[in-house]
Design an enzyme around this catalytic site. Structure first.
Site, PDB file in Angstrom:
ATOM      1  N   CYS B  35       0.676  -1.273  -0.098  1.00 41.84           N
ATOM      2  CA  CYS B  35      -0.201  -0.254   0.116  1.00 41.84           C
ATOM      3  C   CYS B  35       0.593   1.288   0.109  1.00 41.84           C
ATOM      4  O   CYS B  35       0.643   2.088  -0.027  1.00 41.84           O
ATOM      5  CB  CYS B  35      -0.955  -0.062   1.343  1.00 41.84           C
ATOM      6  SG  CYS B  35      -2.010  -1.311   1.320  1.00 41.84           S
ATOM      7  N   CYS B 105      -3.184   9.300   5.488  1.00 37.76           N
ATOM      8  CA  CYS B 105      -1.620   9.560   6.260  1.00 37.76           C
ATOM      9  C   CYS B 105      -2.688   9.750   8.167  1.00 37.76           C
ATOM     10  O   CYS B 105      -2.754   8.690   8.541  1.00 37.76           O
ATOM     11  CB  CYS B 105      -1.307  10.379   6.444  1.00 37.76           C
ATOM     12  SG  CYS B 105      -0.191  10.200   4.766  1.00 37.76           S
TER      13      CYS B 105
END
Lengths: 391, 275
Positions: B35, B105
């Site tokens: 990822c 994030c």
């Protein structure tokens, strides 16, 4: 802070001689090159001079040079012209590692009724010739294959490919944006129908490109308008930038040796020293078959954007094949086509040098980069896991 | 270049609490190498069940490292109940904001925190809830729903920015749109299929269109057109009058006649001139 610019496959600095050459055409020499009066006509003459310098860099003749606004315009023009001249053929061929200027146009065309073949590459980035040849059919309208890859610098055997493609009567275009000025190109001996180049990759400014169209190649313009470029590209010329590109072409021919000796030596030093100092790093691409200025280095278990941001603190400019730098979520299609594992693809950094780089700059990178990688690895859970496993 | 705030840069260049807690009470491990980012969060509690220490290991971009560092600072001293209330939005706010494309994030930080808390509470590793919608990044419908609700997302691109879903092959875009529409209460009409014409209907409609729309325009310039045959989707015509000798006749056929017929009869028609 000093800028250490090692991102020359993205763009290059305008050479001082080039800047000097172009400046008058922004100020007192503003005539329209198409005008009848000598004030404009003199600018027209300068454009023809530039055209002839570009032609001589490529081993072509002046009337085969069409001036455009950028590499992308040249690619689009070439591909769409080839399709227009073969309207009954519905198959197009390229590779899996092309620049978006070709790749995205091919994907677009494949949604418009064309069947597109994307030829794979091996783990070193070299083209699968057998696959290419097997896929050339009577329905193939054109083949477009880059001369050298922008991310890895790997060079495709364009002379051989051109022979095979032309033997089958298929139009052949090559995107040589990264190759021109870095490796010798002589179109008198290489059988391509069309070739694209971009000014700002060889120390001319942004906003000017070239499409070489071999004499006798069927052509139709992309930009339709005035008579400029012999009716092959309408629109008033970007005079200053074209004149600049002429000068840059002349310099590129003069500097070709230096690119392949001094610049290559610097690249090799950077690569060898980093491999020596940093464990778990890999060179992406065939080391024996690359542009002299490019290296793509994969630092395993760390992420490219973080490396670039930390190098940025020292003024070091480079690029990354990581997903995060582009805002996309997947790593570079080039590295994926080569089968570079995710552990390495996300941490791949491309350095691309030019004749303006010095040995001091390369030494500076060799000194600053290894601690950055170590620092990021100490933060990385995968690096910790890997160390535990190998301990 | 990303427009990172000074606080993001600070937490990236001088990350707080990097490392591992050997005897951690809870560990939250999210993301993967494939990822492109991953975070391992370690929590240690004091005797009052407050978070005494938090450390992290992160693989990822500058904003992933900064989000992890910020998270560890935010949760120190909190009870688990208090920590549980921290949202991804809170992490982004702490950093003075994140570029939209980097919001995932902050979501990764929140996910790691939830996992570490569940670990402490001895809750069983939650099975993947819901169905995988995005195969490329392994994102479920539940995760997408949650991101849409909590962050008031309204587009597929928003969803990609927050939880990555849809950022790969894009095959799941329709499903993601359906989830967003479901939450926003938007109903979209099903695409209307144009009714298929029979051959006779098609020929009649072509004749009518030629007569009503096309011939009058051509006649203004002294030209004319005659329908010769219809073979499947090929419409064979002959240009007459001035059109027949006009050097632009090819353009007339393709750009005018064909596009009119495609618009008014059927989009797959091709017009050809018979000599």
């Amino acid at each position: 802070m000093n800028v250490i610019y090692t991102d020359n496959n993205a763009t290059t600095q305008v050479a001082p001689e080039v800047l000097e050459e172009m400046l008058p055409y922004f100020s007192n020499q503003y005539g329209n090159p198409s005008s009848i009066h000598s004030f404009g006509g003199n600018v027209g003459k300068k454009i023809e001079e530039a055209r002839s310098k570009i032609a001589s860099l490529l081993g072509a003749s002046s009337n085969e040079i069409v001036l455009t606004s950028c590499g992308t315009e040249s690619d689009s023009t070439a591909i769409l012209a080839a399709l227009n001249s073969n309207p009954e053929k519905k198959h197009i061929v390229t590779t899996r590692v092309e620049h978006p200027a070709v790749k995205n146009l091919y994907e677009h065309l494949s949604r418009k009724g064309y069947r597109a073949t994307f030829v794979p590459v091996d783990k070193d980035g070299n083209i699968d010739m057998e696959y290419l040849l097997k896929n050339l059919t009577g329905d193939t309208a054109m083949v477009s294959i880059m001369w050298a890859n922008n991310e890895t610098g790997v060079i495709f055997p364009i002379p051989e490919i051109a022979e095979e493609v032309k033997e089958r009567g298929i139009v052949f275009h090559t995107d040589a944006v990264q190759a021109v000025g870095k490796i010798p190109i002589n179109l008198a001996e290489v059988n391509v129908d069309m070739l694209s180049l971009s000014g700002h990759k060889l120390h001319a400014p942004k906003g000017v490109g070239v499409l070489y169209v071999r004499k006798g190649t069927k052509f139709s313009p992309f930009m339709i308008g005035g008579h400029q470029e012999n009716g092959r590209r309408g629109g008033t010329e970007n005079t200053a930038s074209i004149i600049a590109l002429g000068k840059a072409a002349e310099l590129a021919a003069a500097h070709l040796d230096e690119e392949n000796t001094r610049v290559k030596t610097l690249r090799d030093k950077l690569e060898t020293e980093l491999l020596k100092r940093v464990p778990n790093c890999i060179i992406n691409g065939d080391r024996g078959n690359r542009l002299p200025n490019t290296t793509s280095i994969a630092f395993e278990y760390v992420e490219g954007e973080s490396i670039l941001m930390m190098m940025d603190q020292y003024g070091i400019c480079a690029s990354s094949g990581s997903a995060c730098t582009s805002g996309s979520l997947e790593p570079s299609h080039v590295l994926r086509a080569m089968g570079v594992p995710f552990t390495a693809a996300h941490g791949s950094i491309r350095f691309s040098l030019s004749i303006y780089n010095t040995e001091e700059e390369i030494d500076f990178i060799i000194e600053k980069l290894p601690p950055i990688i170590e620092r990021l690895r100490n933060m990385s859970p995968f690096w910790q896991e890997m160390k535990k496993k190998s301990a | 270049m990303w427009d990172y705030t000074d606080k993001v840069k600070d937490h990236f260049l001088n990350p707080r609490n990097v490392g591992e807690i050997e005897d951690a009470d809870g560990v939250g491990d999210v993301g993967s190498l494939a990822c492109g980012d991953a975070l391992k969060l370690f929590l240690k509690l004091d005797e009052h069940k407050r978070i005494k220490d938090a450390k992290f290991q992160t693989f990822g971009c500058a904003s992933a490292i900064a989000s992890s560092s910020a998270l560890t600072e935010m949760i120190k001293g909190l009870t688990l109940e208090e920590a549980k209330k921290i949202s991804n939005e809170n992490i982004a706010e702490y950093l003075g904001g994140l570029p939209k494309e980097k919001m995932h994030c902050s979501v990764m930080g929140r996910d790691a925190l939830e996992k570490a808390i569940s670990h402490i509470k001895g809750e069983e590793e939650k099975k993947i809830e819901g169905e995988i919608v995005c195969e490329c990044f392994g994102v479920t419908d539940r995760e997408i729903e949650r991101a849409v609700r909590e962050n008031h997302l309204t587009s597929i691109k928003d969803v990609t920015d927050y939880v990555k879903a849809g950022g790969g092959c894009q095959n799941c875009h329709e499903k993601i749109q359906a989830i967003i529409d479901g939450i926003l209460g938007v109903e979209r009409p099903a695409k209307k299929e144009a009714p298929k014409l029979t051959n006779i209907q098609k020929i009649r409609l072509i004749e009518e269109t030629l007569e009503r729309e096309i011939t009058p325009t051509l006649k203004k310039d002294g030209g004319d057109i005659a329908l010769i045959d219809v073979d499947g989707d090929r419409v064979l015509v002959k240009l007459r009058g001035t059109c027949a000798s006009c050097s632009k006749s090819e353009l007339t056929l393709k750009h005018y006649v064909e596009s009119k017929l495609r618009e008014l009869v059927a989009p797959e028609l091709e017009v050809e001139e018979v000599q």
